[in-house]
Enzyme design. Structure first.
Site: not given
Length: 157
Positions: A65-66
């Site tokens: 994820c980010w």
């Protein structure tokens, strides 16, 4: 090796991850934004990849994820999963060696192509330690999974 991979975004590093794993000869099971029609939410796709590891349908997983934080949190909620957020090769090597980590969490924001290769090299080169203290810690984490929320007595008590 069969590796389950999830990402909440179809970012260049996520695509490079798939390509790199396949290039190393691994069978890749893609989830989230990497698989059309899948739910791309980080909590959902990270759980899916982690459950495949816990069920034995995948040998390991890589969740993205980010920041990598949410993916690692979601994966670690699955009993039997030991996910480690790794931003460098040394951390990846240590996670495999001392923690017997079976899920690698990566940040889509911080991980460049060259860094990705270094992390994967370290992750796949390392083996779980046979040291009694290290194995004891991993066993303790396994007992935490069994008790989920119930206090466990210290080892030897």
């Amino acid at each position: 090796m069969r590796i389950s991979v999830s990402s909440d975004m179809d970012e260049p590093v996520a695509r490079a991850l798939l390509e790199e794993l396949r290039g190393r000869g691994h069978e890749v099971l893609a989830h989230g934004a990497l698989s059309p029609g899948d739910d791309p939410q980080w909590a959902v796709c990270s759980e899916t990849a982690a459950r495949q590891v816990a069920a034995g349908d995948a040998d390991q997983a890589v969740v993205c994820c980010w920041t990598g934080t949410g993916a690692s949190i979601a994966a670690n909620k699955v009993p039997g999963v030991r996910a480690a957020l790794c931003t460098d090769a040394y951390t990846a090597q240590g996670a495999r060696r001392w923690n017997d980590a079976n899920v690698l969490a990566l940040s889509l924001r911080l991980t460049s192509g060259p860094l990705l290769k270094e992390i994967l090299d370290a992750w796949f080169a390392a083996e779980a330690s046979e040291d009694a203290e290290d194995r004891g810690n991993v066993a303790h984490v396994g007992r935490l999974d069994l008790g989920r929320g119930e206090p466990q007595p210290p080892v030897g008590a």
